[in-house]
Design a protein around this motif. Structure first.
Motif, mmCIF file in Angstrom:
data_model
loop_
_atom_site.group_PDB
_atom_site.id
_atom_site.type_symbol
_atom_site.label_atom_id
_atom_site.label_comp_id
_atom_site.label_asym_id
_atom_site.label_seq_id
_atom_site.Cartn_x
_atom_site.Cartn_y
_atom_site.Cartn_z
ATOM 1 N N GLY B 74 6.959 5.902 3.728
ATOM 2 C CA GLY B 74 6.252 4.865 2.990
ATOM 3 C C GLY B 74 6.043 5.203 1.535
ATOM 4 N N CYS B 75 5.109 4.466 0.911
ATOM 5 C CA CYS B 75 4.904 4.621 -0.523
ATOM 6 C C CYS B 75 4.275 5.964 -0.844
ATOM 7 N N GLY B 76 3.511 6.532 0.110
ATOM 8 C CA GLY B 76 2.711 7.709 -0.193
ATOM 9 C C GLY B 76 3.511 8.953 -0.454
ATOM 10 N N SER B 139 -3.764 2.281 3.782
ATOM 11 C CA SER B 139 -4.218 1.254 4.721
ATOM 12 C C SER B 139 -3.187 0.949 5.787
ATOM 13 N N CYS B 140 -1.929 1.127 5.468
ATOM 14 C CA CYS B 140 -0.882 0.804 6.435
ATOM 15 C C CYS B 140 -1.038 1.568 7.724
ATOM 16 N N THR B 141 -1.583 2.798 7.651
ATOM 17 C CA THR B 141 -1.708 3.597 8.863
ATOM 18 C C THR B 141 -2.964 3.218 9.630
ATOM 19 N N GLY B 169 -6.910 3.101 1.286
ATOM 20 C CA GLY B 169 -6.479 2.759 -0.066
ATOM 21 C C GLY B 169 -5.048 2.312 -0.030
ATOM 22 N N CYS B 170 -4.616 1.697 -1.124
ATOM 23 C CA CYS B 170 -3.240 1.211 -1.138
ATOM 24 C C CYS B 170 -2.749 1.263 -2.570
ATOM 25 N N MET B 171 -2.325 2.343 -3.056
ATOM 26 C CA MET B 171 -2.155 3.656 -2.487
ATOM 27 C C MET B 171 -3.288 4.570 -2.920
HETATM 28 S S1 SF4 Z 1 -1.001 1.437 2.215
HETATM 29 FE FE1 SF4 Z 1 -0.062 0.424 0.456
HETATM 30 S S2 SF4 Z 1 0.822 2.071 -0.752
HETATM 31 FE FE2 SF4 Z 1 0.446 2.882 1.309
HETATM 32 S S3 SF4 Z 1 2.328 2.569 2.444
HETATM 33 FE FE3 SF4 Z 1 1.066 0.805 2.811
HETATM 34 S S4 SF4 Z 1 1.731 -0.703 1.275
HETATM 35 FE FE4 SF4 Z 1 2.461 1.318 0.612
#
Ligand code: SF4
Lengths: 302, 224
Positions: B74-76, B139-141, B169-171
């Protein structure tokens, strides 16, 4: 001195060596961190890592050789220590050194590598195999200038006993091999860079490129044993070079200072130069250090 | 948990993992059954912690030496490298990256988990040794975040792996990640971070959840 007290002093010396090795690696990593404007790890972090690794609850094995790999590696490190006279002129800290110890120690330096190669090979991870291939190839290239330098010293002092070599260097800096036989010193110190496995010769364990190399599959106690050995080996290798080229040490204070400087030199070079690939590092050892090694012998004979 | 037999009849099994015959150099026929020969079929056991001061001391060491598996999803995954730069310097908290799951103790799931990646995350997690910890980042998790109705990502990570610390958070910025590490340290020192043992105790439930998502389950039930 009875055998019992001797063994006690050897064990005590091993304990001091291990602790100095761990603290030294902590200090060095702290220095590197400060150089790159970081706070860096705690100085005692190597101890914490060691305790952590010994506290891993589950472990798995890939077979008998996998077990024996770290054991061989450790016996390589401890073997070098056992036959190394640590402090010159002291009856307590000469360990089990004898007249031919230089040869035996050169064997022990290679022994650990081979044991580790067998063990890591049984781990079966492709990165281990790549790391082993690179490690053994590079170490073979390192051995050649190293051996030439040792032969040169043996001819110069007419002895294969480290104690006698140190004895011949007493009485001021002008008697050190560094001054009396500069070419052998250069050849060996360049080979030493490769032995310690810092950049530019760290392609064996190269993180980012060949993750961790031989110990890829090792974890928990296995890794703890390998780390213990690393701490011991770094100090005794530095002690070997100190004894051969830099006049030995007459007390622990001087030993600590000199080993730190010798070890720091490899780190310093590593901070300045980027990593060689294997096909660059092996020819390099066969070019520059080898030439110095041959020069050292030829000049002595003339 | 499915038993071994239906693993072998699995139509998703990769060709090299099916039973096959290898002819040796001297003409000898060797029957290979990769799932039994190459993989360990044992199931993990609950590893009891010590009691009292000893465990406290070991937990302190574990908390002060967190080795993170370099595994990014993912983005992280792009937010993690700055942690080790001079600005954030996670090394001073005893955090370091390890490239192999065998040596690492912390798995950071750094964002949404695609179904395909979930399988790799499970394999990596199971290859780590007890005790091991999971940090869920973003937040995705937690609830799927902006991907909650995606056809291809899971929504709640703790249905599939035992999570120790969530960082919302995102991100989340690196400071938040550092705070997450502090939280994890607290948990470990208190002796609460027994995720590895929970995973073993509730293995059936976790496996059922995982297999609901991963349709092409072509690996052993537990990847040592
Ligand atoms: S929470 Fe936001 S930044 Fe993190 S993986 Fe999901 S969409 Fe991407």
């Amino acid at each position: 001195m009875s055998l019992f007290t001797r063994i006690l002093f050897v064990l005590l010396g091993l304990f001091i060596t291990l602790n100095w090795g761990l603290i030294m690696s902590g200090i060095i990593r702290k220095i590197i961190a400060r150089l790159s404007m970081r706070r860096g790890i705690k100085v005692v972090q190597p101890y914490i890592n060691l305790i952590k690794n010994f506290s891993i609850r589950s472990q798995l094995t890939h077979g008998v050789m996998f077990y024996l790999g770290p054991v061989f590696r450790l016996s390589g490190g401890v073997g070098v220590f056992l036959f190394m006279p640590m402090i010159y002129g002291s009856i307590y800290w000469t360990n089990f050194s004898f007249t031919g110890d230089l040869i035996l120690i050169s064997y022990f330096l290679f022994f650990g590598m081979l044991g580790m190669a067998l063990g890591a090979g049984e781990g079966g991870h492709p990165y281990s195999a790549i790391g082993i291939g690179r490690g053994l190839a590079q170490f073979t290239a390192i051995e050649v200038p190293m051996t030439l330098a040792i032969i040169s010293i043996a001819i110069q002092y007419n002895s294969l006993s480290i104690t006698e070599i140190v004895a011949a260097q007493q009485g001021g800096i002008m008697n050190w091999t560094m001054v009396t036989n500069p070419f052998a010193t250069i050849a060996a110190m360049l080979a030493f860079l490769g032995m310690m496995g810092h950049s530019p010769f760290n392609v064996v364990m190269a993180p980012q490129e060949n993750p961790i190399g031989p110990p890829t599959e090792y974890h928990g106690t296995f890794l703890g044993v390998l780390q213990t050995n690393r701490a011991i080996l770094h100090v005794v290798e530095a002690v070997l070079f100190m004894n051969l080229f830099f006049g030995g040490a007459t007390n622990w204070g001087i030993l600590i200072l000199k080993t730190f400087l010798i070890y720091f030199y490899t780190v310093f070079v590593g901070m300045v130069f980027p990593r060689f690939r294997v096909d660059q590092s092996i020819p390099w050892f066969f070019k520059i250090p080898l030439v110095f090694g041959i020069l050292a012998i030829v000049l002595l004979i003339i | 948990m499915s038993d071994k037999k239906d693993i072998h009849e699995d139509k998703f099994l990769a060709p090299e993992n099916r039973k096959h015959v290898v002819i040796g150099p001297d003409g000898e026929e060797i029957h290979v059954d990769p799932l039994n020969d190459y993989f360990c079929t044992d199931m993990p056991k609950v590893e009891k912690p010590y009691k009292g001061v000893m465990e406290k001391f070991l937990n302190w060491a574990r908390a002060e030496s967190l080795w993170v598996l370099a595994f990014g999803t993912g983005c992280g995954s792009i937010e993690l490298p700055p942690l080790f730069s001079p600005r954030f310097d996670a090394y001073r908290f005893g955090v370091a990256m390890r490239p192999t799951p065998r040596q690492s103790g912390v798995l950071i799931i750094s964002g949404y988990l695609a179904v395909k990646t979930l399988k790799r995350a499970i394999r990596s997690y199971e290859q780590m040794q007890n005790p091991k910890y999971v940090i869920a980042l973003g937040s995705c998790t937690i609830n799927g975040g902006m991907y909650w109705d995606s056809y291809n990502t899971i929504n709640r990570l703790d249905h599939y792996l035992p999570v120790d610390v969530y960082i919302a958070g995102c991100m989340p910025r690196p400071e938040a990640v550092l705070a997450g590490f502090m939280k994890l340290k607290e948990r470990i020192k208190k002796g609460d971070a027994e995720g590895a043992n929970e995973y073993v105790e509730k293995l059936d439930w976790y496996k059922a959840n995982q297999k609901k998502i991963i349709k092409d389950w072509n690996m052993p039930d537990y990847n040592w």
